[in-house]
Write a protein that holds these residues in place. Structure first.
Motif, short mmCIF file in Angstrom:
data_model
loop_
_atom_site.label_atom_id
_atom_site.label_comp_id
_atom_site.label_asym_id
_atom_site.label_seq_id
_atom_site.Cartn_x
_atom_site.Cartn_y
_atom_site.Cartn_z
N ALA A 26 0.79 -1.27 -0.12
CA ALA A 26 -0.01 -0.01 0.04
C ALA A 26 0.98 1.31 -0.10
N GLU A 27 1.89 1.16 0.75
CA GLU A 27 2.93 2.46 0.53
C GLU A 27 3.58 2.64 -0.61
N HIS A 28 3.89 1.77 -1.30
CA HIS A 28 4.47 1.77 -2.70
C HIS A 28 3.11 2.35 -3.57
N LEU A 29 2.16 1.70 -3.63
CA LEU A 29 1.31 2.37 -4.46
C LEU A 29 0.74 3.95 -4.13
N HIS A 30 0.79 4.01 -2.96
CA HIS A 30 0.52 5.42 -2.43
C HIS A 30 1.64 6.38 -2.68
N LEU A 31 2.88 5.89 -2.80
CA LEU A 31 4.13 6.87 -3.31
C LEU A 31 3.85 7.04 -4.79
N LYS A 32 3.22 6.41 -5.87
CA LYS A 32 3.04 6.77 -7.12
C LYS A 32 1.82 7.77 -7.13
N TRP A 33 0.91 7.55 -6.36
CA TRP A 33 -0.19 8.50 -6.56
C TRP A 33 0.23 9.89 -6.13
N GLU A 34 1.00 9.83 -4.89
CA GLU A 34 1.39 11.12 -4.45
C GLU A 34 2.44 11.69 -5.27
N HIS A 35 3.33 11.08 -5.80
CA HIS A 35 4.37 11.41 -6.84
C HIS A 35 3.68 11.96 -8.03
N SER A 36 2.54 11.50 -8.61
CA SER A 36 1.78 11.89 -9.77
C SER A 36 1.13 13.41 -9.57
N LEU A 37 0.63 13.57 -8.32
CA LEU A 37 0.19 14.68 -8.00
C LEU A 37 1.06 15.86 -7.81
N LEU A 146 7.20 19.29 -27.05
CA LEU A 146 6.97 20.53 -25.78
C LEU A 146 6.19 20.08 -24.82
N VAL A 147 4.94 19.33 -24.96
CA VAL A 147 4.31 18.64 -23.93
C VAL A 147 5.24 17.74 -23.09
N THR A 148 5.90 16.67 -23.70
CA THR A 148 6.72 15.59 -23.37
C THR A 148 7.90 16.46 -22.36
N GLN A 149 8.32 17.45 -22.77
CA GLN A 149 9.42 17.91 -22.28
C GLN A 149 8.93 18.42 -21.01
N VAL A 150 7.99 19.15 -20.80
CA VAL A 150 7.13 19.50 -19.59
C VAL A 150 7.26 18.59 -18.60
N VAL A 151 6.54 17.40 -19.06
CA VAL A 151 6.25 16.14 -18.18
C VAL A 151 7.72 15.63 -17.54
N ARG A 152 8.69 15.53 -18.49
CA ARG A 152 9.84 14.83 -18.24
C ARG A 152 10.81 15.67 -17.22
N ASP A 153 10.67 17.22 -17.51
CA ASP A 153 11.18 17.86 -16.42
C ASP A 153 10.58 17.90 -15.15
N ALA A 154 9.19 17.68 -15.03
CA ALA A 154 8.38 17.84 -13.79
C ALA A 154 8.57 16.50 -13.09
N ASP A 155 8.65 15.70 -13.79
CA ASP A 155 8.96 14.14 -13.21
C ASP A 155 10.31 13.96 -12.75
N LYS A 156 11.16 14.26 -13.16
CA LYS A 156 12.67 14.25 -12.77
C LYS A 156 12.68 14.91 -11.58
N ILE A 157 12.26 16.11 -11.28
CA ILE A 157 12.52 17.14 -10.32
C ILE A 157 11.81 16.43 -9.11
N ASP A 158 10.55 15.72 -9.35
CA ASP A 158 9.92 14.93 -8.17
C ASP A 158 10.50 13.65 -7.71
N ILE A 159 11.19 13.13 -8.80
CA ILE A 159 11.83 11.77 -8.28
C ILE A 159 13.08 12.19 -7.41
N LEU A 160 13.66 13.20 -7.65
CA LEU A 160 14.78 13.64 -6.67
C LEU A 160 14.25 13.57 -5.17
N ARG A 161 13.08 14.08 -5.18
CA ARG A 161 12.69 14.25 -3.77
C ARG A 161 12.21 12.78 -2.99
N VAL A 162 11.56 12.14 -4.33
CA VAL A 162 11.31 10.53 -3.77
C VAL A 162 12.57 9.90 -3.07
N ILE A 163 13.56 9.85 -4.24
CA ILE A 163 14.81 9.11 -3.89
C ILE A 163 15.56 9.65 -2.80
#
Length: 269
Positions: A26-37, A146-163
């Motif tokens: 449950a923790e791992h699934l919640h992690l991905k839900w929170e990460h997405s937001l 352009l759309v993909t670049q925004v998502v890739r940047d936003a994703d990388k930035i939050d993965i830093l938080r997670v890791i």
């Protein structure tokens, strides 16, 4: 976006409900839900600073492109729930490509993008499918890029938080989050260190230690696409935390200086 957040949360709960709330699953699934937001939050910050009035850039981000980037940020990891239930991992090499899988889910479950224009829906599915590739393929149309670049940047930035949360010295560990990498505080892989020092993106196949994960995620600064992304990465501070956890010495000082210089290399830094 409220309705989309609610739909995404309901979808996540279908999978989270299969496990006891206090379980690691449950923790791992919640992690991905929170990460997405949080990726959506990051994307909205990047978009707000990258609009022509705020950045001086040409009028590239139309309202439809902004909408697509927001939706793609929210849904970029929609496949993670099925992936984890099916394979017990978030590592694509041990399961399946979650980007391509997510695009299929968005097509399979039309309710996710119901009411959106055909262009927006196409941009969202394309960005979801490409967000986790090592690089965006050549020849991709500019609007898709352009759309993909925004998502890739936003994703990388939050993965830093997670890791950074799961790689903190003495902190909580998860073999799922840190890919079963060895927790050896004084070790890292020299070839990965040299790649980062050379201004190159790290490759996941080079990783053997948790310090390697720290280096790999910090190398993502070389792949950020917007000045706003660098500012956001710097402001959140997780990269500094990751670099501070590397083994002390001249090598760490050099890589910290190299990354710091790259983070600062944007207009208005």
């Amino acid at each position: 976006m409220t309705a989309h957040k609610e739909a995404f949360t309901a979808y996540y709960q279908i999978f989270a409900g299969r496990f006891p709330p206090e379980s690691a699953h449950a923790e791992h699934l919640h992690l991905k839900w929170e990460h997405s937001l949080k990726v959506l939050d990051n994307a909205e910050c990047i978009l707000s600073e990258s609009m022509p009035a705020a950045s001086g850039l040409p009028g590239t981000f139309t309202p439809e492109l902004v909408r697509a980037a927001q939706l793609a940020a929210l849904y970029h990891d929609v496949a993670r729930f099925e992936q984890y239930v099916a394979y017990g991992t978030f590592r694509d090499a041990e399961s399946a490509n979650h980007g391509a899988w997510g695009a299929k889910i968005l097509k399979r479950e039309p309710a996710f993008l119901a009411g959106e224009s055909r262009c927006v829906a196409a941009w969202v599915r394309a960005a979801v499918s490409m967000h986790n590739r090592f690089a965006i393929p050549g020849g991709v149309p500019e609007d898709f890029r352009l759309v993909t670049q925004v998502v890739r940047d936003a994703d990388k930035i939050d993965i830093l938080r997670v890791i950074s949360g799961y790689a903190r010295p003495g902190g909580k560990r998860s073999q799922v989050v840190t890919w079963k990498l060895a927790d050896a505080p004084d070790k890292w892989t020299p070839s990965l260190y040299e790649s980062v020092m050379a201004g190159q993106l790290g490759v996941s196949s080079q990783m053997h230690y948790i310090n390697d994960f720290r280096l790999l995620t910090c190398s993502w600064v070389y792949d950020l696409n917007f000045p706003a992304s660098r500012r956001l990465m710097r402001q959140q501070g997780y990269m500094d935390n990751m670099l501070a956890c590397l083994p002390p010495g001249a090598a760490r000082d050099k890589v910290r200086a190299r990354i710091a210089a790259e983070v600062q290399s944007c207009n208005g830094a």
